[in-house]
Design an enzyme around this catalytic site. Structure first.
Site, PDB file in Angstrom:
ATOM      1  N   HIS A   1       0.866  -1.204  -0.050  1.00  0.00           N
ATOM      2  CA  HIS A   1       0.173   0.181  -0.048  1.00  0.00           C
ATOM      3  C   HIS A   1       1.050   1.237  -0.006  1.00  0.00           C
ATOM      4  CE1 HIS A   1      -3.421  -2.555   0.563  1.00  0.00           C
ATOM      5  NE2 HIS A   1      -3.293  -2.964   1.665  1.00  0.00           N
TER       6      HIS A   1
ATOM      7  N   ASP B   1      -2.403 -10.838  -2.091  1.00  0.00           N
ATOM      8  CA  ASP B   1      -2.976 -10.372  -0.766  1.00  0.00           C
ATOM      9  C   ASP B   1      -4.700 -10.032  -1.014  1.00  0.00           C
ATOM     10  OD1 ASP B   1      -1.772  -8.880   1.944  1.00  0.00           O
ATOM     11  OD2 ASP B   1      -3.861  -7.904   1.246  1.00  0.00           O
TER      12      ASP B   1
ATOM     13  N   HIS C   1      -6.168  -7.415   0.025  1.00  0.00           N
ATOM     14  CA  HIS C   1      -6.322  -6.109  -0.296  1.00  0.00           C
ATOM     15  C   HIS C   1      -5.623  -5.768  -1.651  1.00  0.00           C
ATOM     16  CE1 HIS C   1      -6.600  -6.310   4.028  1.00  0.00           C
ATOM     17  NE2 HIS C   1      -7.685  -5.633   3.958  1.00  0.00           N
TER      18      HIS C   1
ATOM     19  N   ASP D   1      -4.154 -13.233   3.834  1.00  0.00           N
ATOM     20  CA  ASP D   1      -5.337 -12.643   4.437  1.00  0.00           C
ATOM     21  C   ASP D   1      -6.603 -12.798   3.602  1.00  0.00           C
ATOM     22  OD1 ASP D   1      -4.213 -10.418   2.741  1.00  0.00           O
ATOM     23  OD2 ASP D   1      -4.306  -8.861   3.971  1.00  0.00           O
TER      24      ASP D   1
HETATM   25  C1  SP5 Z   1      -0.888  -5.211   3.971  1.00  0.00           C
HETATM   26  C2  SP5 Z   1      -2.425  -5.039   4.525  1.00  0.00           C
HETATM   27  O1  SP5 Z   1      -2.719  -6.318   4.336  1.00  0.00           O
HETATM   28  N1  SP5 Z   1      -3.004  -4.162   4.762  1.00  0.00           N
HETATM   29  C3  SP5 Z   1      -4.414  -3.877   5.141  1.00  0.00           C
HETATM   30  C4  SP5 Z   1      -4.723  -2.579   5.731  1.00  0.00           C
HETATM   31  C5  SP5 Z   1      -6.320  -2.651   6.001  1.00  0.00           C
HETATM   32  N2  SP5 Z   1      -6.413  -1.351   6.693  1.00  0.00           N
HETATM   33  C6  SP5 Z   1      -7.819  -1.049   6.705  1.00  0.00           C
HETATM   34  C7  SP5 Z   1      -8.790  -1.893   7.186  1.00  0.00           C
HETATM   35  C8  SP5 Z   1     -10.208  -1.385   7.204  1.00  0.00           C
HETATM   36  C9  SP5 Z   1     -11.239  -2.631   7.266  1.00  0.00           C
HETATM   37  N3  SP5 Z   1     -12.684  -2.094   7.245  1.00  0.00           N
HETATM   38  C10 SP5 Z   1     -13.130  -1.521   8.559  1.00  0.00           C
HETATM   39  C11 SP5 Z   1     -14.485  -1.792   8.596  1.00  0.00           C
HETATM   40  C12 SP5 Z   1     -14.953  -2.224  10.120  1.00  0.00           C
HETATM   41  N4  SP5 Z   1     -16.261  -2.624  10.185  1.00  0.00           N
HETATM   42 ZN    ZN Z   2      -3.951  -7.214   2.937  1.00  0.00          ZN
END
Ligand code: SP5
Ligand code: ZN
Length: 344
Positions: A159, A195, A197, A284
């Site tokens: 990211h 990943d 994301h 993940d």
């Molecule tokens: C490297 C990696 O896997 N980074 C992931 C970063 C995610 N950060 C934000 C996650 C937001 C999750 N959603 C919040 C909703 C709560 N109900």
């Molecule tokens: Zn991730």
């Protein structure tokens, strides 16, 4: 397969993170990397070696000098300004706000953080630098002749943009390894991001370039972080046109849909014909992950490894996300062992 790892990742420990408006215990925590290293030892995947130090110039092939300077001086500036807690932006810099480079530390952190999921701590720079050294060392092992190597990076990287941190990421380890591979003589490198994301930072870094193909299977950004990039119609631009491919999938999908997308993406990578493959290995997409929404099983990660091993490329694995700490070791070693055609 050799793993590159250093305990210096522990220097980055934010303790808490901001999650949907609430300060919660960090999902991205030091145990993540330690349990993976433990499992690699227990299973006997291969030797674990420390990284070597690479000069700042190597990082500056991807990141801006001003961003590296900011990361390197942040904590001294922050504490000099009287703050003792983790650093966060005050506001986000968006293009319609202009592109100034404020001198005060609060302004700089707002300039260089694109979200609230990358707290800056006293040890963040040293850990992020060590993490990049891990990825670069893994890439060097492969360049020197190994079929594959695993960079057990932490903090993760995909990211991170040229000049900003976000989503637990500070330096884009996969991008830095890809650039080093090109600088070592490769003509084409593919980055495959598995990943959960979308790797918005990696995509943005190489979006206008043809020497690095970026492909990702991930949670649909309409529903999942990072929300603003990762849509299927983003295919690169300028000379990068055609060298970026996204497979966003709806939350809840299992291995069936996931592997169907992966197979399509692997076909495109074969057409591209890279000299080396870099895998942004987040696990993940696992069904038990606390912040993600796919349903891959631990067995699916063995299958992923087999699938990647069958492609025949020299491969550098770079660790990204994965937050189900109890299953993290198994899921990662399943990929690595599957790649080598072994099953534990
Ligand atoms: C490297 C990696 O896997 N980074 C992931 C970063 C995610 N950060 C934000 C996650 C937001 C999750 N959603 C919040 C909703 C709560 N109900
Ligand atoms: Zn991730």
């Amino acid at each position: 397969m050799i793993t590159v790892f250093t305990a210096d990742h522990r220097l980055h420990d934010s303790k808490v993170e901001l999650f949907a408006g609430k300060l919660v215990p960090s999902f991205e925590k030091p145990e993540r990397a330690d349990v993976v290293a433990d499992r690699i030892r227990a299973v006997g995947v291969g030797e674990i070696v420390p990284p070597r130090d690479f000069p700042l110039d190597v990082l500056a092939r991807v990141h801006s000098r001003s961003y590296l300077e900011f990361l390197g001086t942040f904590w001294a500036q922050w504490t000099a300004a009287g703050y003792a807690h983790n650093g966060y932006p005050t506001c986000e810099r968006t293009w319609w706000m202009g592109d100034r480079a404020p001198g005060c530390v609060e302004g700089q952190v707002s300039r260089h953080c694109h979200d609230f999921a990358a707290p800056l701590t006293s040890g963040t720079w040293r850990a992020a630098r060590a993490s990049a050294n891990v990825a670069l060392s893994a890439q060097e092992i492969v360049r020197k002749g190994a079929r594959a190597a695993f960079g057990l990076c932490r903090p993760p990287g995909h990211h991170a943009y040229i000049d900003s941190c976000g989503g637990y990421c500070y330096l884009n380890n996969a991008a830095i390894a890809a650039q080093a591979c090109l600088d070592d003589g490769a003509a084409r490198v593919a980055i495959l991001d598995v990943d959960f994301h979308h790797g918005n930072g990696t995509q943005a870094i190489f979006y206008r370039r043809s020497d690095v193909f970026y492909g990702s299977v991930h949670g649909h950004p309409d529903q999942c972080y990072p929300y603003f990039l990762g849509y299927a119609d983003e295919r690169g631009s300028g000379s990068g046109e055609g060298f970026n491919r996204n497979y966003p999938l709806r939350p809840g999908v299992d291995g069936r849909a996931w592997f169907a997308a992966l197979e399509e993406l692997l076909k495109e990578i074969r057409q591209y014909g890279p000299d080396e493959l870099i895998v942004s290995l987040g696990v993940d997409a696992f069904e038990g992950d606390p912040i993600s929404r796919f349903r891959l099983s631990s067995t699916d990660f063995s299958r992923l490894g087999e699938c990647l091993g069958a492609q025949g490329y020299r491969t550098v694995f770079v660790f990204e996300g994965g937050y189900a700490v109890d299953a993290l070791g198994t899921n990662v070693t399943n990929v690595l062992e599957g790649f080598e055609g072994r099953h534990s």
